[in-house]
Design an enzyme around this catalytic site. Structure first.
Site, PDB file in Angstrom:
ATOM      1  N   ASP A   1     -13.275   5.145   1.411  1.00  0.00           N
ATOM      2  CA  ASP A   1     -11.826   5.153   1.631  1.00  0.00           C
ATOM      3  C   ASP A   1     -11.302   6.588   1.600  1.00  0.00           C
ATOM      4  O   ASP A   1     -11.089   7.159   0.530  1.00  0.00           O
ATOM      5  CB  ASP A   1     -11.163   4.288   0.541  1.00  0.00           C
ATOM      6  CG  ASP A   1      -9.645   4.250   0.660  1.00  0.00           C
ATOM      7  OD1 ASP A   1      -9.084   4.937   1.537  1.00  0.00           O
ATOM      8  OD2 ASP A   1      -9.018   3.535  -0.135  1.00  0.00           O
TER       9      ASP A   1
ATOM     10  N   GLU B   1      -7.396   0.518  -4.325  1.00  0.00           N
ATOM     11  CA  GLU B   1      -7.367   0.443  -2.855  1.00  0.00           C
ATOM     12  C   GLU B   1      -8.694  -0.015  -2.248  1.00  0.00           C
ATOM     13  O   GLU B   1      -8.693  -0.918  -1.407  1.00  0.00           O
ATOM     14  CB  GLU B   1      -6.903   1.783  -2.276  1.00  0.00           C
ATOM     15  CG  GLU B   1      -5.405   1.982  -2.511  1.00  0.00           C
ATOM     16  CD  GLU B   1      -4.949   3.426  -2.408  1.00  0.00           C
ATOM     17  OE1 GLU B   1      -5.746   4.278  -1.976  1.00  0.00           O
ATOM     18  OE2 GLU B   1      -3.799   3.706  -2.779  1.00  0.00           O
TER      19      GLU B   1
ATOM     20  N   ASP C   1       0.870  -1.170   0.000  1.00  0.00           N
ATOM     21  CA  ASP C   1       0.000   0.000   0.000  1.00  0.00           C
ATOM     22  C   ASP C   1       0.908   1.220   0.000  1.00  0.00           C
ATOM     23  O   ASP C   1       1.506   1.553   1.015  1.00  0.00           O
ATOM     24  CB  ASP C   1      -0.902  -0.037   1.251  1.00  0.00           C
ATOM     25  CG  ASP C   1      -1.745   1.224   1.400  1.00  0.00           C
ATOM     26  OD1 ASP C   1      -1.700   2.090   0.500  1.00  0.00           O
ATOM     27  OD2 ASP C   1      -2.447   1.339   2.427  1.00  0.00           O
TER      28      ASP C   1
ATOM     29  N   LYS D   1       2.680  11.291  -3.326  1.00  0.00           N
ATOM     30  CA  LYS D   1       1.624  10.667  -4.128  1.00  0.00           C
ATOM     31  C   LYS D   1       0.750  11.721  -4.811  1.00  0.00           C
ATOM     32  O   LYS D   1       0.188  11.473  -5.873  1.00  0.00           O
ATOM     33  CB  LYS D   1       0.784   9.793  -3.206  1.00  0.00           C
ATOM     34  CG  LYS D   1      -0.147   8.817  -3.905  1.00  0.00           C
ATOM     35  CD  LYS D   1      -0.788   7.920  -2.861  1.00  0.00           C
ATOM     36  CE  LYS D   1      -1.770   6.937  -3.457  1.00  0.00           C
ATOM     37  NZ  LYS D   1      -2.317   6.061  -2.401  1.00  0.00           N
TER      38      LYS D   1
END
Lengths: 175, 620
Positions: B206, B184, B25, B87
């Site tokens: 999420d 994810e 992850d 990211k």
């Protein structure tokens, strides 16, 4: 070769507008569990290429057959009737009137930012579709393909209205 | 009597060997690596026992690289060289990045993706991410005691093609074999579903450090089917920190701050946010480099009030996904919460209010994605047994289209199509005698090209001159199981073919990636040539074994001439694989792949026929 099969053959179900959705689901999952690229991560590149083609074909077949209007259009295409470009038939005047009315109602509700009204119009269209699809099933059952084409064309309009309602709801959501 | 075992095409011929595979992850705030051991998925800790690696990389002037907690300690002293939340920059241009004015970095606006000037030179977000992935790889190899066969790396479901490609490139640079990019929320659903043996429609909410994803899945025996996904690729826990930071500036009427004071207060804002999850009040205090002391009381309700609009913002994609799936809130059997930011009580309450049921929190929201990725990695590596067999069917999050006349978008593949998916669309020429055509591929839901993300532009040349409207240019989009796009085009009327593989306009060129790989190996004291040779030899070995086994079973499916050609190619490859020319081995592998493709198709077709017939017999 697999590519030459029609969507019904790909999933191994009978060529018919009437489809048992649970059987279709099972056939699709059964097929994907054999051909999905996840099954071939450690295979040779040749096998991975074939897996991707077959899984792509399985998805296309399933998505087309699962959705009743897409299924109807596909069945008519198999008989060389192109629903989208069929210009020989004129639309029924009554349907045109009805369609105009729906459109006006949607535009009014969007302009007034009336979310409740849009949602009730949406429910109305869903109910209308249900009736029309069962009629379409009868037309296919009796082999009345030209009337089926007309009915499918009207449903295309209705689904377009449905999308417009969705866009309207989304507009209000974002603002 | 002992029966001979015959494996299916594609399955490992040595099923008893456990292959080391991990799920990673790669988060905005923290990264994790997990694996399945003895049937149980678990996160791998570092040597100090930390499961998380803060997603922070610091570059030193001497070329040194620090990561994780080590880098975090230097964040406020050396903000320009300490890259956090990288990211957010993956696959993004300078204009795409929110709150860039509060970033302490020296950005270089290169075409496609931004880069950052550090003490150790200009770094691409891909390289920065690769540093984090390398730490994950090394941690896994040390703790598992061997080389990894592959990894599943997770990406936000709402990542576009550019962001996905950037992530995959980063993993390659880190020396990982990416078996799959996994969304994810889908990873979380796998972890949750397999743990709880759930059936029915589930939603995954999420909210990570920098991204928000919402997915709806149908779970049924052995199948995880994503029905719709939606989200916001620039909304996450970071935004809550940022809002609190701005609020403190307003309260204290602070003048514009230096780069290091900004970093200091942002880090403090995060601590305060986390503290307010379980406490009703806290003091926001910090001492700035100017000597000014900041000291403001913040109550839980102040914080909820100032960030309410962010919570509301997450509900827009939530409703959109439900509409796309044609479902109502009441159809959803459970809502799985993922991402550290979902710990905030007002987020929990908003979700509960929407769905009319308390969300599911029984798996650690920080770990659930890595655990699901590990389960998928274990399955892809071929370690699971037949009775724990399951299949994952995911979708593409954003529509793909082409630019047509007037800057309008013609959608070719719609969002939420199950992948892999392929669509072809025909176009024609605009002028008499036109011999070239410019093709512009975009991604997004808007009508105008200028409102969508530009993925690639390429020119199709060599169209035979014809009158306007006579040529037939067939453009094919193929999206693979990673959600990555390839486009090809050809002119069909004349039989003249011009096919082009798209080079993305956003990403890194192959050459650039090769150079980064080279750098990273030199860095590690490895030799690129030796590595390349070994990789090809391993691939050749696998190929020889797998084609040999296939021939052993199904030689009968081949014509004599086909069989002879394959045998010749097999022998050729066998000889070359003992020599040291990696390019020649690669060439022989490609040739053998080309020759065996019809064979593979026949074998797979037969297995499909057996599956379909078996089914219809059973249903009789």
């Amino acid at each position: 070769m697999a590519q030459a099969k029609n969507h019904f053959e790909v999933l191994g179900v009978p060529v018919s507008f009437t489809v048992a959705l649970d059987a279709l689901d099972r056939a699709y999952r059964n097929l994907q569990s054999k051909v999905h690229p996840d099954r071939f991560v450690n295979a040779t590149e040749a096998e991975r290429r074939v897996a991707m083609q077959l899984a792509t074909g399985a998805n296309e077949a399933y998505q087309t057959l699962k959705h009743p209007l897409k299924r109807a259009i596909y069945l008519l295409e198999m008989r060389d009737i192109d629903v989208r470009s069929e210009t020989s038939i004129t639309m029924e005047p009554a349907f045109l009137m009805q369609q105009l009315e729906w459109r006006e109602n949607i535009e009014d509700a969007r302009a007034a930012r009336n979310l409740g009204r849009l949602e009730s119009l949406h429910d109305e269209l869903i109910a209308e579709k249900r009736v029309r699809f069962s009629h379409l099933e009868k037309l296919f059952g009796s082999g009345a393909f030209q009337p089926a084409c007309e009915a499918a064309r009207q449903l295309l309009f209705i689904e377009k209205l449905e999308r417009e309602i969705g866009d309207g709801i989304e507009e209000m959501d974002v603002a | 009597m002992a029966l001979l075992q015959i494996s299916e095409p594609g399955e490992s011929t040595a099923p008893h060997q456990h292959r080391l595979a991990v799920g990673i992850d790669l988060g905005t705030t923290n990264s994790l690596v997990a694996t399945v051991r003895n049937g149980v998925a678990g996160v791998l800790n570092d040597e100090q026992g930390h499961p998380l690696l803060p997603s922070i990389v610091r570059y030193g002037a001497d070329g040194s690289v620090e990561t994780g907690y080590e880098a975090e300690r230097e964040r406020s002293h050396d903000p320009k060289n300490t890259i956090v939340s990288v990211k957010r920059f993956m696959g993004r241009g300078l204009r795409d990045i929110a709150y860039i004015e509060n970033s302490p970095y020296d950005f270089v606006d290169t075409p496609g993706m931004v880069q950052i000037r550090t003490a150790a030179g200009v770094k691409s977000p891909v390289e920065v991410s690769a540093e984090l992935l390398r730490v994950m790889r090394v941690r896994a190899e040390k703790s598992l005691g061997g080389e990894l066969v592959g990894a599943v790396v997770t990406v936000p479901a709402y990542f576009d093609d550019a962001q996905r490609q950037a992530t995959k490139d980063a993993a390659s640079i880190a020396g990982l074999n990416v078996m799959r990019l996994l969304n994810e929320p889908t990873a979380a659903a796998i972890a949750y579903g397999l743990d709880n043996a759930s059936e029915g429609v589930y939603a995954v909410y999420d909210l990570g450090g920098g991204t928000f994803d919402f997915s709806i899945l149908r779970l049924s025996t052995g199948v995880f089917e994503v029905l719709a996904t939606s989200g916001d690729a620039a909304l996450g826990g970071d935004d809550f920190d940022h809002r609190l930071f701005c609020w403190v500036l307003e309260q204290e009427k602070l003048p514009p701050l230096s780069v290091s004071d900004t970093s200091l207060l942002l880090a403090k804002a995060r601590q305060v946010k986390e503290y307010l999850t379980n406490h009703s009040e806290v003091r926001f205090n910090a001492k700035l480099s100017t000597g000014t002391v900041v000291d403001v009381p913040v109550s839980q309700s102040d914080f909820w009030e100032m960030t309410r609009h962010l919570v509301v913002k997450t509900l827009v994609p939530t409703r959109k996904a439900l509409r796309d799936a044609g479902l109502l809130f009441s159809d959803v059997k459970g809502v799985v919460m993922v991402g550290g930011a979902t710990r905030m009580p007002h987020v929990q309450r908003a979700v509960e209010g929407c769905f009319g049921q308390p969300p599911l929190n029984n798996l650690d929201p920080d770990k659930v994605v890595a655990l699901g990725a590990a389960m998928q990695a274990n399955a892809l590596a071929g370690n699971k047994s037949v009775d724990e067999d399951w299949l994952l069917l995911d979708v593409i999050p954003l529509s793909l289209g082409l630019e047509t006349m007037g800057g309008l978008v013609e959608r070719v593949i719609h969002r939420n199509s199950t992948i892999p998916v392929s669509k072809a669309q025909e176009f024609t020429t605009f002028k008499d005698g036109q011999t070239a055509m410019s093709i512009h591929v975009v991604q997004g839901e808007r009508e105008l090209v200028s409102d969508c993300r530009s993925l690639a532009r390429f020119e199709l040349r060599g169209i035979p001159p014809m009158v306007a409207g006579a040529a037939r240019i067939r453009v094919t989009f193929q999206v693979d199981a990673d959600g990555l796009l390839a486009v090809s085009a050809k002119e069909t009327t004349s039989g003249a073919e011009a096919s082009v593989a798209v080079k993305p306009s956003y990403g890194l060129s192959d050459e650039r990636i090769t150079n980064m790989l080279k750098d990273s190996f030199e860095h590690a004291g490895d030799d690129l040539r030796i590595r390349a040779l070994r990789e090809q030899q391993v691939e050749a070995e696998r190929m020889l074994e797998s084609v040999g086994a296939a021939l052993g079973q199904d030689e009968a499916l081949l014509e004599a001439a086909e069989l002879a050609a394959i045998r010749t190619a097999l022998n050729g490859l066998k000889t070359l694989s003992r020599q040291s020319d990696h390019r020649a081995i690669k060439h022989a592998i490609d040739e053998l792949n080309r020759l065996t493709e019809p064979f593979a198709a026949r074998r797979m077709d037969r297995s499909v026929q057996q599956a379909l017939t078996g089914k219809s017999l059973a249903s009789l």
